[in-house]
Motif scaffolding. Structure first.
Motif, PDB file in Angstrom:
ATOM      1  N   MET A   1       0.852  -1.171   0.000  1.00  0.00           N
ATOM      2  CA  MET A   1       0.000   0.000   0.000  1.00  0.00           C
ATOM      3  C   MET A   1       0.898   1.234   0.000  1.00  0.00           C
ATOM      4  SD  MET A   1      -3.357   0.702   0.187  1.00  0.00           S
ATOM      5  CE  MET A   1      -4.189  -0.591   1.057  1.00  0.00           C
ATOM      6  N   VAL A   2       0.626   2.173  -0.907  1.00  0.00           N
ATOM      7  CA  VAL A   2       1.357   3.434  -0.951  1.00  0.00           C
ATOM      8  C   VAL A   2       0.378   4.576  -0.703  1.00  0.00           C
ATOM      9  CG1 VAL A   2       3.131   2.565  -2.522  1.00  0.00           C
ATOM     10  CG2 VAL A   2       1.145   3.726  -3.460  1.00  0.00           C
ATOM     11  N   LYS A   3       0.914   5.668  -0.194  1.00  0.00           N
ATOM     12  CA  LYS A   3       0.101   6.858   0.044  1.00  0.00           C
ATOM     13  C   LYS A   3       0.419   7.868  -1.049  1.00  0.00           C
ATOM     14  CE  LYS A   3      -0.990  10.369   3.469  1.00  0.00           C
ATOM     15  NZ  LYS A   3      -0.749  10.831   4.842  1.00  0.00           N
ATOM     16  N   VAL A   4      -0.618   8.439  -1.643  1.00  0.00           N
ATOM     17  CA  VAL A   4      -0.458   9.461  -2.668  1.00  0.00           C
ATOM     18  C   VAL A   4      -1.019  10.755  -2.103  1.00  0.00           C
ATOM     19  CG1 VAL A   4      -0.995  10.147  -5.031  1.00  0.00           C
ATOM     20  CG2 VAL A   4      -0.746   7.710  -4.478  1.00  0.00           C
ATOM     21  N   GLU A   5      -0.178  11.803  -2.115  1.00  0.00           N
ATOM     22  CA  GLU A   5      -0.624  13.100  -1.621  1.00  0.00           C
ATOM     23  C   GLU A   5      -0.566  14.117  -2.746  1.00  0.00           C
ATOM     24  OE1 GLU A   5       1.899  14.071   1.679  1.00  0.00           O
ATOM     25  OE2 GLU A   5       3.599  14.528   0.402  1.00  0.00           O
ATOM     26  N   PHE A   6      -1.485  15.059  -2.702  1.00  0.00           N
ATOM     27  CA  PHE A   6      -1.646  16.065  -3.751  1.00  0.00           C
ATOM     28  C   PHE A   6      -1.373  17.427  -3.133  1.00  0.00           C
ATOM     29  CE2 PHE A   6      -4.378  12.451  -4.349  1.00  0.00           C
ATOM     30  CZ  PHE A   6      -4.059  12.044  -5.635  1.00  0.00           C
ATOM     31  N   LEU A   7      -0.334  18.096  -3.600  1.00  0.00           N
ATOM     32  CA  LEU A   7       0.085  19.349  -2.986  1.00  0.00           C
ATOM     33  C   LEU A   7      -0.491  20.557  -3.710  1.00  0.00           C
ATOM     34  CD1 LEU A   7       3.791  18.410  -2.244  1.00  0.00           C
ATOM     35  CD2 LEU A   7       1.777  18.082  -0.815  1.00  0.00           C
ATOM     36  N   GLY A   8      -0.443  21.696  -3.035  1.00  0.00           N
ATOM     37  CA  GLY A   8      -0.848  22.960  -3.635  1.00  0.00           C
ATOM     38  C   GLY A   8      -2.304  23.015  -4.036  1.00  0.00           C
ATOM     39  N   PRO A   9      -2.579  23.642  -5.172  1.00  0.00           N
ATOM     40  CA  PRO A   9      -3.954  23.929  -5.571  1.00  0.00           C
ATOM     41  C   PRO A   9      -4.742  22.737  -6.106  1.00  0.00           C
ATOM     42  CG  PRO A   9      -2.456  24.676  -7.263  1.00  0.00           C
ATOM     43  CD  PRO A   9      -1.609  24.202  -6.108  1.00  0.00           C
ATOM     44  N   ILE A  10      -4.153  21.571  -6.135  1.00  0.00           N
ATOM     45  CA  ILE A  10      -4.905  20.414  -6.637  1.00  0.00           C
ATOM     46  C   ILE A  10      -6.137  20.179  -5.778  1.00  0.00           C
ATOM     47  CG2 ILE A  10      -4.857  17.939  -7.132  1.00  0.00           C
ATOM     48  CD1 ILE A  10      -1.872  18.271  -7.784  1.00  0.00           C
ATOM     49  N   GLY A  11      -5.994  20.350  -4.474  1.00  0.00           N
ATOM     50  CA  GLY A  11      -7.141  20.319  -3.574  1.00  0.00           C
ATOM     51  C   GLY A  11      -7.801  18.967  -3.411  1.00  0.00           C
ATOM     52  N   ALA A  13      -7.787  15.249  -1.246  1.00  0.00           N
ATOM     53  CA  ALA A  13      -7.305  14.591  -0.032  1.00  0.00           C
ATOM     54  C   ALA A  13      -6.348  13.456  -0.403  1.00  0.00           C
ATOM     55  CB  ALA A  13      -8.483  14.042   0.764  1.00  0.00           C
ATOM     56  N   PRO A  14      -5.372  13.161   0.470  1.00  0.00           N
ATOM     57  CA  PRO A  14      -4.471  12.037   0.209  1.00  0.00           C
ATOM     58  C   PRO A  14      -5.263  10.742   0.070  1.00  0.00           C
ATOM     59  CG  PRO A  14      -3.686  13.354   2.047  1.00  0.00           C
ATOM     60  CD  PRO A  14      -5.064  13.845   1.715  1.00  0.00           C
ATOM     61  N   MET A  15      -4.685   9.800  -0.684  1.00  0.00           N
ATOM     62  CA  MET A  15      -5.347   8.507  -0.859  1.00  0.00           C
ATOM     63  C   MET A  15      -4.312   7.400  -0.780  1.00  0.00           C
ATOM     64  SD  MET A  15      -6.137   9.028  -4.955  1.00  0.00           S
ATOM     65  CE  MET A  15      -7.127   7.601  -5.165  1.00  0.00           C
ATOM     66  N   GLU A  16      -4.775   6.222  -0.435  1.00  0.00           N
ATOM     67  CA  GLU A  16      -3.905   5.052  -0.390  1.00  0.00           C
ATOM     68  C   GLU A  16      -4.339   4.082  -1.475  1.00  0.00           C
ATOM     69  OE1 GLU A  16      -3.755   3.465   3.565  1.00  0.00           O
ATOM     70  OE2 GLU A  16      -2.460   5.086   4.239  1.00  0.00           O
ATOM     71  N   MET A  17      -3.351   3.384  -2.055  1.00  0.00           N
ATOM     72  CA  MET A  17      -3.665   2.424  -3.113  1.00  0.00           C
ATOM     73  C   MET A  17      -2.587   1.351  -3.182  1.00  0.00           C
ATOM     74  SD  MET A  17      -2.604   4.472  -6.617  1.00  0.00           S
ATOM     75  CE  MET A  17      -3.692   5.839  -6.332  1.00  0.00           C
ATOM     76  N   GLU A  18      -2.960   0.244  -3.765  1.00  0.00           N
ATOM     77  CA  GLU A  18      -2.001  -0.813  -4.075  1.00  0.00           C
ATOM     78  C   GLU A  18      -1.379  -0.466  -5.421  1.00  0.00           C
ATOM     79  OE1 GLU A  18      -1.017  -3.405  -2.309  1.00  0.00           O
ATOM     80  OE2 GLU A  18      -2.427  -3.117  -0.655  1.00  0.00           O
ATOM     81  N   ALA A  19      -0.055  -0.426  -5.493  1.00  0.00           N
ATOM     82  CA  ALA A  19       0.636  -0.125  -6.745  1.00  0.00           C
ATOM     83  C   ALA A  19       2.049  -0.699  -6.674  1.00  0.00           C
ATOM     84  CB  ALA A  19       0.687   1.376  -6.977  1.00  0.00           C
ATOM     85  N   ALA A  20       2.484  -1.329  -7.759  1.00  0.00           N
ATOM     86  CA  ALA A  20       3.827  -1.907  -7.819  1.00  0.00           C
ATOM     87  C   ALA A  20       4.846  -0.909  -8.370  1.00  0.00           C
ATOM     88  CB  ALA A  20       3.818  -3.170  -8.666  1.00  0.00           C
ATOM     89  N   THR A  21       4.384   0.016  -9.246  1.00  0.00           N
ATOM     90  CA  THR A  21       5.267   1.005  -9.854  1.00  0.00           C
ATOM     91  C   THR A  21       4.558   2.357  -9.928  1.00  0.00           C
ATOM     92  OG1 THR A  21       4.488   0.624 -12.101  1.00  0.00           O
ATOM     93  CG2 THR A  21       6.329  -0.766 -11.338  1.00  0.00           C
ATOM     94  N   LEU A  22       5.322   3.378 -10.260  1.00  0.00           N
ATOM     95  CA  LEU A  22       4.703   4.686 -10.463  1.00  0.00           C
ATOM     96  C   LEU A  22       3.752   4.663 -11.656  1.00  0.00           C
ATOM     97  CD1 LEU A  22       7.605   7.203  -9.763  1.00  0.00           C
ATOM     98  CD2 LEU A  22       5.572   6.778  -8.376  1.00  0.00           C
ATOM     99  N   ALA A  23       4.006   3.809 -12.637  1.00  0.00           N
ATOM    100  CA  ALA A  23       3.093   3.680 -13.775  1.00  0.00           C
ATOM    101  C   ALA A  23       1.719   3.213 -13.304  1.00  0.00           C
ATOM    102  CB  ALA A  23       3.667   2.726 -14.821  1.00  0.00           C
TER     103      ALA A  23
END
Length: 73
Positions: A1-11, A13-23
């Motif tokens: 499980m990785v956490k993805v956060e969105f900075l600045g004006p994207i607005g 909320a952070p989310m968690e997902m299963e992912a093996a690569t950045l792709a």
């Protein structure tokens, strides 16, 4: 499980997902309409280190930051 956060004006909320690569992260984020316009403009950091290779392998607990372009003076 990785956490993805969105900075600045994207607005988004952070989310968690299963992912093996950045792709995998990119593919999942492109499914979300409100993010699709941001993704092509943004830089990406993995655990506070800038990366640009979508084949980068992720491990459990990694933090992916989506960084929009910044205007400044």
């Amino acid at each position: 499980m990785v956490k993805v956060e969105f900075l600045g004006p994207i607005g988004k909320a952070p989310m968690e997902m299963e992912a093996a690569t950045l792709a995998d992260v990119a593919a999942k984020l492109k499914e979300e309409h409100e993010l699709s316009s941001w993704l092509e403009k943004c830089a990406v950091a993995l655990n506070d280190t800038m990366v640009n290779d979508l084949s980068t392998v992720l491990k459990d607990g990694d933090r992916v930051s989506i960084l929009p372009p910044v205007c400044g003076g």
